[in-house]
Every structure is written in C-alpha cells, then in structure tokens.
Enzyme design. Structure first.
Site, PDB file in Angstrom:
ATOM      1  N   ARG A 170      14.748  19.867   8.029  1.00 28.15           N
ATOM      2  CA  ARG A 170      13.856  20.017   6.872  1.00 28.15           C
ATOM      3  C   ARG A 170      13.671  21.494   6.574  1.00 28.15           C
ATOM      4  O   ARG A 170      13.340  22.276   7.463  1.00 28.15           O
ATOM      5  CB  ARG A 170      12.504  19.345   7.155  1.00 28.15           C
ATOM      6  N   GLN A 181       0.854  17.020   9.460  1.00 27.49           N
ATOM      7  CA  GLN A 181       0.543  18.428   9.800  1.00 27.49           C
ATOM      8  C   GLN A 181      -0.061  18.383  11.208  1.00 27.49           C
ATOM      9  O   GLN A 181      -1.283  18.410  11.392  1.00 27.49           O
ATOM     10  CB  GLN A 181      -0.429  19.027   8.773  1.00 27.49           C
ATOM     11  N   GLU A 233     -20.497  12.944  -9.422  1.00 33.35           N
ATOM     12  CA  GLU A 233     -20.826  12.396  -8.101  1.00 33.35           C
ATOM     13  C   GLU A 233     -20.469  10.907  -8.040  1.00 33.35           C
ATOM     14  O   GLU A 233     -20.358  10.242  -9.074  1.00 33.35           O
ATOM     15  CB  GLU A 233     -22.324  12.598  -7.806  1.00 33.35           C
ATOM     16  N   LYS A 254      18.542  15.274  10.701  1.00 34.85           N
ATOM     17  CA  LYS A 254      17.948  15.900   9.512  1.00 34.85           C
ATOM     18  C   LYS A 254      17.412  17.282   9.860  1.00 34.85           C
ATOM     19  O   LYS A 254      16.830  17.479  10.921  1.00 34.85           O
ATOM     20  CB  LYS A 254      16.805  15.016   9.004  1.00 34.85           C
TER      21      LYS A 254
HETATM   22  O1  LIG Z   1      11.470  13.099   2.730  1.00 36.13           O
HETATM   23  P1  LIG Z   1      10.124  12.564   2.364  1.00 36.13           P
HETATM   24  O2  LIG Z   1      10.198  11.236   1.669  1.00 36.13           O
HETATM   25  O3  LIG Z   1       9.292  13.566   1.603  1.00 36.13           O
HETATM   26  O4  LIG Z   1       9.288  12.371   3.700  1.00 36.13           O
HETATM   27  C1  LIG Z   1       9.422  11.261   4.551  1.00 36.13           C
HETATM   28  C2  LIG Z   1      10.198  11.623   5.781  1.00 36.13           C
HETATM   29  O5  LIG Z   1       9.590  12.711   6.486  1.00 36.13           O
HETATM   30  C3  LIG Z   1       9.291  12.326   7.809  1.00 36.13           C
HETATM   31  O6  LIG Z   1       8.169  12.989   8.292  1.00 36.13           O
HETATM   32  C4  LIG Z   1       9.130  10.820   7.738  1.00 36.13           C
HETATM   33  O7  LIG Z   1       9.296  10.201   8.976  1.00 36.13           O
HETATM   34  C5  LIG Z   1      10.229  10.478   6.761  1.00 36.13           C
HETATM   35  O8  LIG Z   1      11.482  10.486   7.412  1.00 36.13           O
END
Ligand SMILES: O=P(O)(O)OC[C@H]1O[C@@H](O)[C@H](O)[C@@H]1O
Length: 298
Positions: free
Chosen positions: A193, A95, A38, A191
């Site tokens: 992802r 998120q 704790e 980009k």
């Molecule tokens: O690629 P990493 O470094 O994990 O995440 C950072 C990037 O992911 C996006 O949300 C942020 O704005 C930044 O471009």
C-alpha cells in the site's frame, strides 16, 4: 432476562432479523436535528429491567457515535440492566499504530469511547491486523464473530469450480478458512500500500487454475483499490472474470462504479447495508447473543 433490540436509523432490517431470531422485543431509536444542529434522540421501547442491544453498524462512525452515546445513556436512565452495542462493522480498526509523528491512534481512542459507553460489544470480523484480539484495546467484554463459514457456504452454492483468492497477506485467514471448508484451492496475492487510494499487487503464476473461477475474498471493500488492482492483475494472467465476496461493503466514494465492470458479480454480507448484500448475518448474531458467551480476555 428479556432483551430489547433497538435500531439506530439505517439498521432496521438487520435489527428486525436479530430480534426475530432471538425472540426479543424490537424497538427503535428516533433521531432528528434541532434547528441549531444539536441531536434529538428518543427510544421507542421499554428498556426497564431488560438487556438492551443497540444495533448500529459503524460505517459512518463520526455522526453515529454521539447518537449512540445519547441512546445508551437514555436506556440506562430508564432502567436497562445492560446496554450492548451490536456493530457488525466496527470502525476505526485500521489506524492501529502511529505511522507518522503526532498521529492519533484512532483505534485506541475509539475503543476507549465505546468501552466507556457500552457494557458489551459484538462485532463481525473486525480488522485485527496488529492487535491479536479486540481485548488489546477494548476494556469491555467483546463477542467477535466470523463470517467465513457463511461466505464459504454461499460460494459453494453459487460458484462452480472456484479458486479462492486473497488479495493480500492479511486476507490469508479468510481465504484459507473458506477454501478448506469447501475443499477447493486458494491463492494469496502480495499487496504493497502506497496511500489511501494507491496499492500495488503481485500475483503468483496461477496458470494451472485457468479452468477455475477466481473468487476474491476480503474483509473490507473501502476505496475498492485493493480489489480493482487484484482483478486487473488476474485478467492480465488470462484468468476468467472473477467473482468477489466481502464481509463489509463500505464501497466509499466511486468504488462501486469502478469495481462493477471488473467482476462477474460482487457479493457481501449485510454487515453494512448495500445492494450487493446476499449473505445474512442475523442468525449468526442472534445465536451469539442468546448463548451469552464472550471472547476470552487476552
Ligand atoms: O483498498 P481498499 O478497498 O481501500 O481497502 C480495503 C483493504 O485494505 C485492507 O486494510 C483491508 O483488509 C482490505 O484488503
């Protein structure tokens, strides 16, 4: 009313700078663990009849939050008139939607926790992607500061012939603002992802800017994959070795080691303590606290 600035351990440097710049008393928060795991929390400073600003950048929010809640309660019980969270890096903003069934939208839940613990929140360049402003999720008054002018001034003083490059569409807001403040060109990459550590980046033809030094600017460097892929794509086009300037230097896991060979230099603000910190935020934060102005609710 007098202010008391209290730093959670790890935030002492920035807290000292803020206290100096706004003329408040600087205290500290002592924490340790009992043998059963704790937490023990003790405030060093006198909160009675003061505005208490608790400084804690939220780069490690899970262990930090309970300590912050204990410290905020203690400050109130000891007579603080207002207890504010100064979190230059605000965690859990990414998120911001339920991407898959059953997921927790942690940005909303975290905002509820912080809003029920503090009277006001100050932060710097929170990751506002799908939310227009913090008031979409935070129910307390907020102060949102922007580091772009400081980044721009640092680049203008340290990089010759820069080309400002945003690695994805979200970064257009910083890249455009920085480039127009120093009167240089900018480009924004695209980009996609695929996962936490997997991104693809498309780069437009930048050959007309080959005589310039690309400066990748972004809000957050976390896994570092965005910056690493962008730097490699610039190299494939025969561009000079880039510089990199970010607001929040999280550099999770091996990100720092992976990135350093790809860049001439990596610079960050001190929103998150890191060896790359070269741009100080203390005056920006202190001025905002002293002015007392909060974001318009929207
Ligand atoms: O690629 P990493 O470094 O994990 O995440 C950072 C990037 O992911 C996006 O949300 C942020 O704005 C930044 O471009």
């Amino acid at each position: 009313m007098q202010r008391l600035t209290l730093a959670l351990p790890g935030n002492e440097d920035l807290a000292r700078g803020i206290a100096q710049a706004c003329g408040s008393e600087a205290g500290r928060i002592e924490t340790r663990r009992f043998p059963d795991g704790e937490s023990y929390v003790r405030l060093h400073g006198e909160p009675a009849d003061r505005i208490v600003d608790v400084i804690c950048t939220l780069a490690h929010p899970d262990p930090q939050f309970l300590l912050l809640a204990f410290a905020a309660d203690a400050a109130r019980e000891l007579g603080a008139q207002e207890v504010n969270l100064i979190a230059p890096y605000l965690a859990y903003m990414r998120q911001d939607k339920r991407f898959h069934d059953g997921e927790s939208v942690t940005s909303r839940s975290f905002a509820r926790l912080v809003s029920s613990t503090f009277d006001k929140l100050l932060t710097v360049d929170p990751h506002l992607h799908r939310y227009p402003t913090l008031s979409a999720v935070y129910t307390i008054p907020t102060i949102t500061l922007h580091a772009a002018p400081l980044l721009a001034d640092w680049i203008a003083n340290h990089v010759e012939e820069p080309l400002i490059v945003g690695p994805d569409e979200e970064s257009e807001q910083w890249a455009g603002a920085i480039a127009s403040r120093i009167g240089v060109p900018h480009a924004v990459l695209r980009k996609t992802r695929h996962g936490d550590r997997s991104v693809d980046i498309d780069v437009p033809d930048l050959s007309i800017w080959r005589g310039r030094t690309p400066v990748l600017v972004d809000d957050i460097a976390s896994s570092g994959r965005t910056l690493a892929v962008a730097a490699r794509k610039l190299a494939e086009q025969g561009m000079r070795k880039p510089e990199c300037v970010v607001v929040h230097a999280l550099f999770a896991e091996d990100a720092w080691a992976q990135l350093t060979p790809l860049f001439a230099r990596i610079t960050s603000t001190d929103a998150v303590p890191h060896p790359s910190n070269r741009i100080g935020l203390a005056s920006l934060i202190a001025d905002a606290l002293s002015s007392g102005k909060t974001d318009p609710r929207g």
